[in-house]
Design a protein around this motif. Structure first.
Motif, PDB file in Angstrom:
ATOM      1  N   VAL A 158       0.792  -0.998  -0.051  1.00 18.82           N
ATOM      2  CA  VAL A 158      -0.069  -0.187   0.007  1.00 18.82           C
ATOM      3  C   VAL A 158       1.016   1.275   0.027  1.00 18.82           C
ATOM      4  CG1 VAL A 158      -1.836  -0.995   1.260  1.00 18.82           C
ATOM      5  CG2 VAL A 158      -0.165   0.125   2.583  1.00 18.82           C
ATOM      6  N   TYR A 159       0.285   2.458  -0.442  1.00 20.78           N
ATOM      7  CA  TYR A 159       1.025   3.666  -0.168  1.00 20.78           C
ATOM      8  C   TYR A 159       0.057   4.579   0.392  1.00 20.78           C
ATOM      9  CZ  TYR A 159      -1.932   5.246  -4.318  1.00 20.78           C
ATOM     10  OH  TYR A 159      -2.850   5.526  -5.103  1.00 20.78           O
ATOM     11  N   GLY A 164      -4.756   9.987   6.700  1.00 21.22           N
ATOM     12  CA  GLY A 164      -4.937   8.829   7.285  1.00 21.22           C
ATOM     13  C   GLY A 164      -5.539   7.822   6.176  1.00 21.22           C
ATOM     14  N   ARG A 165      -5.199   8.048   4.873  1.00 19.68           N
ATOM     15  CA  ARG A 165      -5.886   7.019   4.143  1.00 19.68           C
ATOM     16  C   ARG A 165      -4.434   6.410   3.331  1.00 19.68           C
ATOM     17  NH1 ARG A 165      -8.846   9.759  -0.168  1.00 19.68           N
ATOM     18  NH2 ARG A 165      -7.604  11.672   0.110  1.00 19.68           N
ATOM     19  N   VAL A 166      -4.881   5.232   3.052  1.00 23.67           N
ATOM     20  CA  VAL A 166      -3.907   4.595   2.219  1.00 23.67           C
ATOM     21  C   VAL A 166      -4.557   3.598   1.010  1.00 23.67           C
ATOM     22  CG1 VAL A 166      -2.114   4.354   4.091  1.00 23.67           C
ATOM     23  CG2 VAL A 166      -3.828   2.575   3.702  1.00 23.67           C
ATOM     24  N   ARG A 167      -3.897   3.083  -0.026  1.00 22.33           N
ATOM     25  CA  ARG A 167      -4.479   2.304  -1.120  1.00 22.33           C
ATOM     26  C   ARG A 167      -3.285   1.341  -1.446  1.00 22.33           C
ATOM     27  NH1 ARG A 167      -6.572   6.049  -5.679  1.00 22.33           N
ATOM     28  NH2 ARG A 167      -8.055   6.501  -3.906  1.00 22.33           N
ATOM     29  N   GLU A 168      -3.746   0.203  -1.947  1.00 22.60           N
ATOM     30  CA  GLU A 168      -3.162  -0.766  -2.432  1.00 22.60           C
ATOM     31  C   GLU A 168      -2.539  -0.613  -3.719  1.00 22.60           C
ATOM     32  OE1 GLU A 168      -5.273  -4.611  -2.047  1.00 22.60           O
ATOM     33  OE2 GLU A 168      -3.772  -5.431  -3.380  1.00 22.60           O
ATOM     34  N   THR A 169      -1.262  -0.936  -4.041  1.00 22.26           N
ATOM     35  CA  THR A 169      -0.777  -0.870  -5.205  1.00 22.26           C
ATOM     36  C   THR A 169       0.307  -1.761  -5.458  1.00 22.26           C
ATOM     37  OG1 THR A 169       0.783   0.622  -6.657  1.00 22.26           O
ATOM     38  CG2 THR A 169       1.452   0.516  -4.233  1.00 22.26           C
ATOM     39  N   GLU A 180       4.832   1.717  -0.144  1.00 25.08           N
ATOM     40  CA  GLU A 180       5.389   2.453   0.787  1.00 25.08           C
ATOM     41  C   GLU A 180       5.484   1.332   2.014  1.00 25.08           C
ATOM     42  OE1 GLU A 180       3.421   6.103   1.655  1.00 25.08           O
ATOM     43  OE2 GLU A 180       4.315   6.973  -0.307  1.00 25.08           O
ATOM     44  N   PHE A 181       4.469   0.509   2.087  1.00 25.63           N
ATOM     45  CA  PHE A 181       4.381  -0.451   3.061  1.00 25.63           C
ATOM     46  C   PHE A 181       4.048  -1.753   2.556  1.00 25.63           C
ATOM     47  CE2 PHE A 181       3.109   3.670   5.053  1.00 25.63           C
ATOM     48  CZ  PHE A 181       3.721   3.687   6.073  1.00 25.63           C
ATOM     49  N   LYS A 182       4.587  -2.840   3.099  1.00 26.13           N
ATOM     50  CA  LYS A 182       3.746  -4.110   2.628  1.00 26.13           C
ATOM     51  C   LYS A 182       3.380  -5.155   3.746  1.00 26.13           C
ATOM     52  CE  LYS A 182       5.757  -8.307   0.173  1.00 26.13           C
ATOM     53  NZ  LYS A 182       7.168  -8.855  -0.649  1.00 26.13           N
ATOM     54  N   VAL A 183       2.327  -5.667   3.655  1.00 26.36           N
ATOM     55  CA  VAL A 183       1.873  -6.655   4.741  1.00 26.36           C
ATOM     56  C   VAL A 183       2.581  -7.861   4.511  1.00 26.36           C
ATOM     57  CG1 VAL A 183      -0.295  -7.926   5.467  1.00 26.36           C
ATOM     58  CG2 VAL A 183      -0.532  -5.766   4.383  1.00 26.36           C
ATOM     59  N   CYS A 211       0.282  -7.383   9.786  1.00 23.91           N
ATOM     60  CA  CYS A 211       1.575  -6.610  10.090  1.00 23.91           C
ATOM     61  C   CYS A 211       2.211  -5.917   8.714  1.00 23.91           C
ATOM     62  CB  CYS A 211       2.319  -7.453  10.951  1.00 23.91           C
ATOM     63  SG  CYS A 211       1.670  -8.433  12.060  1.00 23.91           S
ATOM     64  N   ALA A 212       2.101  -4.597   8.731  1.00 21.61           N
ATOM     65  CA  ALA A 212       3.225  -4.071   7.459  1.00 21.61           C
ATOM     66  C   ALA A 212       4.157  -3.211   7.872  1.00 21.61           C
ATOM     67  CB  ALA A 212       1.795  -3.334   6.722  1.00 21.61           C
ATOM     68  N   ARG A 213       5.114  -3.413   7.044  1.00 26.46           N
ATOM     69  CA  ARG A 213       6.659  -2.808   7.568  1.00 26.46           C
ATOM     70  C   ARG A 213       6.877  -1.864   6.214  1.00 26.46           C
ATOM     71  NH1 ARG A 213      10.060  -4.763   3.650  1.00 26.46           N
ATOM     72  NH2 ARG A 213       9.792  -6.690   3.188  1.00 26.46           N
ATOM     73  N   PRO A 214       7.649  -0.831   6.553  1.00 25.71           N
ATOM     74  CA  PRO A 214       8.056   0.094   5.460  1.00 25.71           C
ATOM     75  C   PRO A 214       8.711  -0.652   4.118  1.00 25.71           C
ATOM     76  CG  PRO A 214       8.324   1.019   7.599  1.00 25.71           C
ATOM     77  CD  PRO A 214       8.133  -0.251   7.750  1.00 25.71           C
ATOM     78  N   VAL A 215       8.785  -0.310   2.870  1.00 25.21           N
ATOM     79  CA  VAL A 215       9.569  -0.883   2.062  1.00 25.21           C
ATOM     80  C   VAL A 215      10.424   0.179   1.258  1.00 25.21           C
ATOM     81  CG1 VAL A 215       8.021  -2.753   1.384  1.00 25.21           C
ATOM     82  CG2 VAL A 215       7.701  -0.633   0.287  1.00 25.21           C
TER      83      VAL A 215
END
Length: 215
Positions: A158-159, A164-169, A180-183, A211-215
């Motif tokens: 997601v990015y 307060g919003r994110v979207r899948e990419t 920006e983040f990966k589950v 659980c998502a971490r920065p990429v």
């Protein structure tokens, strides 16, 4: 540097794909927490007309195929050149109230109640329901990291949209917006996530916390 953790909950945004996560409130300890509907509860692939064509005993039953059109989806022989997607699960009622689609579903096709001249059992009615669809050919947006599908699953990225919003990419960076983040893990509770977790994503199902971490 202190990593700020957040809680987000995805909701499907558009046809064949993009997941949007909305709603925000302050959480204890200064972390931002987002709440919303779990991914996959609803889908946005809703054709103006769905026309039965008699390929199976049930209209768009499991393992049957559909063709794509601008305003309609029709049954098609899976061996024919018109076939574009296969039904991997089929349920009556609405996606909101019924069972969840399989994790790697590419999109959900809503089937409105119809009263055609002929149908699967001859009673003149195609009942309201929904079909969980999988493209016959790649790309598969429902695959882990694919950048779409009605559910957010382990391996998806997601990015941050801001506010307060994110979207899948797509995780491979090939989409317009970079991840920006990966589950990386699905767990029962946020306390089970690894220390590197920067985002908590509500997945639903047996292990509802992603659980998502920065990429």
């Amino acid at each position: 540097m202190r990593v700020r953790t957040r809680w987000v909950a995805p909701a499907t945004l558009a046809a064949v794909g993009a997941a949007l996560l909305t709603g925000c409130q302050s959480a204890p300890g200064g972390a931002a927490e987002e709440r919303g509907r779990a991914s996959g509860e609803t889908a946005k692939v809703t054709p103006e007309a769905v026309r039965p064509s008699g390929y199976g005993a049930e209209f768009l039953g499991v393992d049957e195929c559909s063709s794509f059109g601008r305003t309609s989806f029709t049954e098609a022989s899976c061996a024919g050149e018109r076939a574009a997607a296969r039904v991997i699960a089929r349920h009556d009622g609405t996606a909101r109230d019924g069972p969840r689609c399989p994790a790697t579903t590419d999109f959900v096709l809503h089937i409105s109640e119809q009263h055609p001249s002929s149908d699967e059992d001859g009673d003149g009615v195609v009942p309201r329901g929904y079909a969980c669809m999988r493209h016959l050919q790649p790309p598969h947006p429902g695959d882990p990291g694919g950048g779409g599908g009605p559910r957010t699953i382990v391996g998806d990225c997601v990015y941050d949209l801001g506010d307060g919003r994110v979207r899948e990419t797509a995780c491979d960076g090939g989409a317009e917006r970079k991840p920006e983040f990966k589950v990386t893990k699905a767990v029962d509770d946020r306390s089970d996530c690894p220390a590197s977790t920067a985002l908590y994503v509500r997945l639903g199902g047996a292990s509802p916390v992603g659980c998502a971490r920065p990429v």
